[in-house]
Every structure is written in structure tokens, then in C-alpha cells.
Design a protein around this motif. Structure first.
Motif: not given
Ligand SMILES: [Zn+2]
Length: 466
Positions: A81, A83, A86, A89, A135-141
Motif C-alpha cells: 500500500p 499511504y 486524500p 493521492c 493509483e490502484r495502490q494509493l490509500q488515502a488517510v
């Protein structure tokens, strides 16, 4: 816990720091190294570790020297992932697509030469497909929400006030019965910058990795900028000239538009024609509009009044090449904001070519200009400048406004570092030219803040609590 420095040490690009905790490998940033062509080519391609061995990546912000090599990491096997906040990202996606496009074009040019010489073509560093995978591996926190990045490691993002979505990262670690913490400033912004909230302080940490871009410099106050902008525009228009502003498409361009918006709305400037000539700026501005959670109070107030601080209706955004070219024919005074910020590429070159020989015009420099760039030659006001292969007489006026810098200056850095690492076990200064980092080390030590280290490339530190 082990910490290794693989970029932005004793220089400002290629931010990348490697951390091993409880057998897990965490990367902080994965930026593009920019510099001499051959060195950059090799550094960006050859990762100093096996990308598939990395478990997780945490990004501080979307500037290309902090996230621009993530597609290479993914291309070479990293599947964990990523991180980020948002806004980071979204902004990273826009910037990386643009970067992939540049990589593809660059290699095409080199390969044409190699083909003529009968040599094997190069592969691009990465392509659009790699960016899609990123983009598919990005995880917004969100800011302020603690999340687990790896077993025994919790992270949280603090507002860095540098560009939209920028964050400082704080890691809380549980290892061998201890609970140490490690902070990473990413790039630290400054108070009073338009649009964004001011940097948030970070609770104290045991170790801190801090940027040091302006470790030995002080900035003029942000507030002075609009008055200066107003005066320069009036003066130039008064003599029938036009204002050209080379600016980076993300951050600086939005700040300028915001300032023009305020000057025109308050009646300090009449309703003048302002053109933002950059497709990337158009895309980035769309991302800015999607993230009001990053705005400061003043920006919220403007929105609350139903006004558009990015000036649509007030400013003309240009995407198409034809519309960009049409500006060259324009005789009436106007303001043109175009990339690149250091005049090394992009549409600004065409505008400069058409306008530098007219003494009525003004070239307004609002960003840092590295040595050997066209921007630097303009700042030095050399009598002749080379643009797209031809010499032009530099007759236009050149003015420099440094107050829009998005980095904390020496005192801003000392204040932030002193507050969160005043009593720490170690401070590592990165992301600064060697002279700036070493000077900041001295300033900190003179204030008994430390111990401080300015690491070298590849240097490893064993971080232990005795
Ligand atoms: Zn940055």
C-alpha cells in the motif's frame, strides 16, 4: 529499528528514506532525483534495494522530488500500500501522469539519436500503465487519523502547510518492549501562505528527519507580496507592456491566481486580463477545488461568499496549443502565467521568445532559479539569453519576488524542530544543499537543540533506546 538515507541527502531532490522495524520495511517518500542527466538516469533506474522487499510506502506530498519515482518502484515489483492524504493521492495522480508523459517523450528523443548511431534503444523510466498501477495502490488517510502501516507501527499525518495535501509524518513504534517515535517533516511550509492552513506542530518525537532547504536563509513576509504585485503590474501596464510570470503549475500558479483574484476583487487592480497558460495547471487547479478540507479560514470565507478564488471567470485558463499561440499576437497589456517555473521547458519559452526584446514588458520571477537555467540567466539580467536555440537581446525588465516560497525559512525550521525534537535522541537534516543543511546544524546546536546529523547517501543509523 534501522534507518537508511537513500535520497535528498546533502541535496534537495530524490527524497527517499528507508526504515526497518520488526522485520518490516517502510519507505518514506520515493522522489525523482533531478540533476545531471547521466547521474539522474542511473539513480532513478537503479533502486538501492529490491523494490519487492518493501512492505509499505508513506508519501509526504505530491511534489515530484518526493513521489516522482513511485512508478519505477511499482514497475520493479513493489506491491504494497501507498499511504498519503486524500489531496496528495489526487495531486500525485495528476503530476505522475504528466511525469510519465515527459519520460516517454524524453526517451523517444534519445532513442532517435541512438537509432541513428545503431545503438539499442532505452526503455522509458516508466509509462502511463505504471502510473495507473500506482493509483490502484494509493490509500488515502485524513490528517490526524492514526493508522497502522505495519505490525507495530502506527502513523499519523500532520498538516505541513507546504502544498495542497502536504503532510509531516509521525510514526509510533512498538519494538522490544519500547515505544519510540520518529517524525518526518516532508517539506515544511510557512505561516500566512495563501490558500493553505499554516503548518501544524508535531508532538515531541525521539528522532526527527527534517528538511533544511532554507536552513540558512530568511524570507521576506508573505504579506508584502500583493502590494508589490499590484505596483509592478500597474507600472508595466502604464508603459503599455505585458507581464510574463514563469511559475510551477502546482502551488505557485494557484497562489498567484489567488493574489490576482484578491487584488481585482478589492479594486486595487482594475479587471485586467490574466491568462494561465498550462494544461497541467488546469488539471491541478481542478484538484485544488476538490479539496476544501485543506483550505485556511480566509479561503473558506471566499467560498462562503460564493466566490471562486481560482478565478474562473476572472482568469482565462488555457489548455489548447492554438489558444496558447494566439497569445503571441496579442498587443494589449495582459498577464501571462506559464510553466516551467525555471524556464527550462514548456510554454513559457515561446512567450519569452516573443516578448524579451521589448523594453516595455516585465518578466516577473516568483520562484527559486537553479544555476545554469534560463530563469537564472534572466535573474542575472544577462544582455543576451538563449531561448530554444536562438539568442535574444534581453530588453524586458526583470523583477524578482521571493516571498511566495512554500518552504519554511531558517527561523521557521528552528521553531518547528525545537518544538518537536528539542529534547530528542537525534535529528537528521535532509533535503537541503549541503551548505544549507550544515548551517542549520550549527544554528540548532548553538541553541542546544540536537544531537544533529547531516547524513550521507546510503548511510545507516541503528536507532535504539538504551
Ligand atoms: Zn515540496
Amino acid at each position: 529499528m534501522k534507518l537508511r538515507f537513500y535520497g535528498a541527502v546533502r541535496t534537495v531532490t530524490g527524497s527517499m528514506h528507508w526504515l526497518e522495524v520488526n522485520g518490516r520495511r517502510i519507505l518514506l517518500d520515493c522522489g525523482l532525483f533531478q540533476g545531471r542527466r547521466k547521474e539522474a538516469f542511473e539513480r532513478n533506474r537503479q533502486m538501492p534495494f529490491r523494490p519487492r522487499d518493501i512492505d509499505v510506502l508513506v508519501l509526504s506530498h505530491a511534489h515530484i522530488d518526493h513521489c516522482g519515482n513511485v512508478p519505477s518502484l511499482v514497475r520493479q515489483g513493489f506491491r504494497g500500500p501507498i499511504y498519503a492524504t486524500p489531496a496528495t493521492c489526487d495531486l500525485a495522480a495528476v503530476l505522475l501522469r504528466d511525469a510519465a508523459h515527459i519520460q516517454e517523450q524524453d526517451v523517444e528523443f534519445v532513442n532517435r539519436i541512438r537509432k541513428r548511431e545503431g545503438r539499442k534503444p532505452f526503455e522509458p523510466l516508466y509509462v502511463q500503465g505504471d502510473v495507473e498501477r500506482v493509483e490502484r495502490q494509493l490509500q488515502a488517510v485524513d490528517y490526524g487519523r492514526a493508522f497502522e502501516v505495519a505490525s507495530g507501527v502506527t502513523a499519523s499525518f500532520f498538516d505541513a502547510g507546504h502544498i495542497l495535501g502536504s503532510a509531516s509524518v509521525r510514526l509510533e513504534i512498538r519494538e522490544n518492549g519500547h515505544a519510540p517515535s520518529l517524525g518526518f517533516t516532508g517539506d515544511l511550509g510557512r505561516r500566512g501562505l495563501p490558500i493553505l492552513r499554516d503548518p501544524s506542530p508535531m508532538p515531541p518525537v525521539d528522532w526527527l528527519i527534517s528538511e533544511s532547504t532554507y536552513g540558512n536563509r530568511l524570507h521576506p513576509p508573505v504579506e508584502d507580496m500583493e502590494g508589490r504585485l499590484e505596483a509592478l503590474v500597474k507600472e508595466t501596464f502604464g508603459r503599455g507592456g505585458l507581464v510574463l510570470i514563469p511559475a510551477f503549475s502546482v502551488g505557485r500558479t494557484q497562489n498567484l491566481v489567488y493574489s490576482f483574484h484578491r487584488l481585482i476583487r478589492s479594486g486595487r487592480l482594475p479587471s485586467i486580463p490574466v491568462f494561465v497558460d498550462s494544461p497541467l495547471a488546469v488539471n491541478a487547479t481542478e484538484v485544488f477545488s476538490k479539496h476544501p478540507e485543506c483550505y485556511d479560514q480566509e479561503m473558506r470565507a471566499i467560498l462562503g461568499r460564493g466566490d471562486d478564488p481560482f478565478g474562473r471567470g476572472l482568469v482565462t485558463y488555457i489548455r489548447e496549443v492554438e489558444a496558447s499561440k494566439a497569445l503571441n499576437e496579442r498587443k494589449q497589456p495582459c498577464v501571462i502565467v506559464a510553466a516551467s517555473g525555471m524556464c527550462e521547458a514548456g510554454r513559457i519559452l515561446h512567450h519569452l521568445k516573443h516578448r524579451v526584446e521589448d523594453e516595455r514588458n516585465l518578466v516577473l520571477i516568483v520562484g527559486y532559479q537553479a544555476e545554469h537555467t534560463l530563469g537564472k540567466r534572466l535573474v542575472l539580467r544577462l544582455p543576451f539569453v538563449k531561448i530554444l536555440g536562438h539568442e535574444y537581446r534581453l530588453k524586458a525588465r526583470v523583477e524578482v519576488m521571493n516571498g511566495y516560497s512554500a518552504h519554511a525559512d531558517r527561523d521557521g525550521l528552528i521553531e518547528f524542530i525545537g518544538a518537536c525534537a528539542g529534547a530528542s535522541r537525534g535529528i537528521f537534516l535532509v533535503h537541503g544543499d549541503e551548505g544549507q543543511s550544515l548551517a542549520l546544524e550549527q544554528h540548532l546546536e548553538a541553541r542546544h537543540i540536537g544531537p544533529v546529523d547531516v547524513p550521507h547517501y546510503g548511510q545507516e543509523f541503528e536507532l535504539v533506546i538504551p
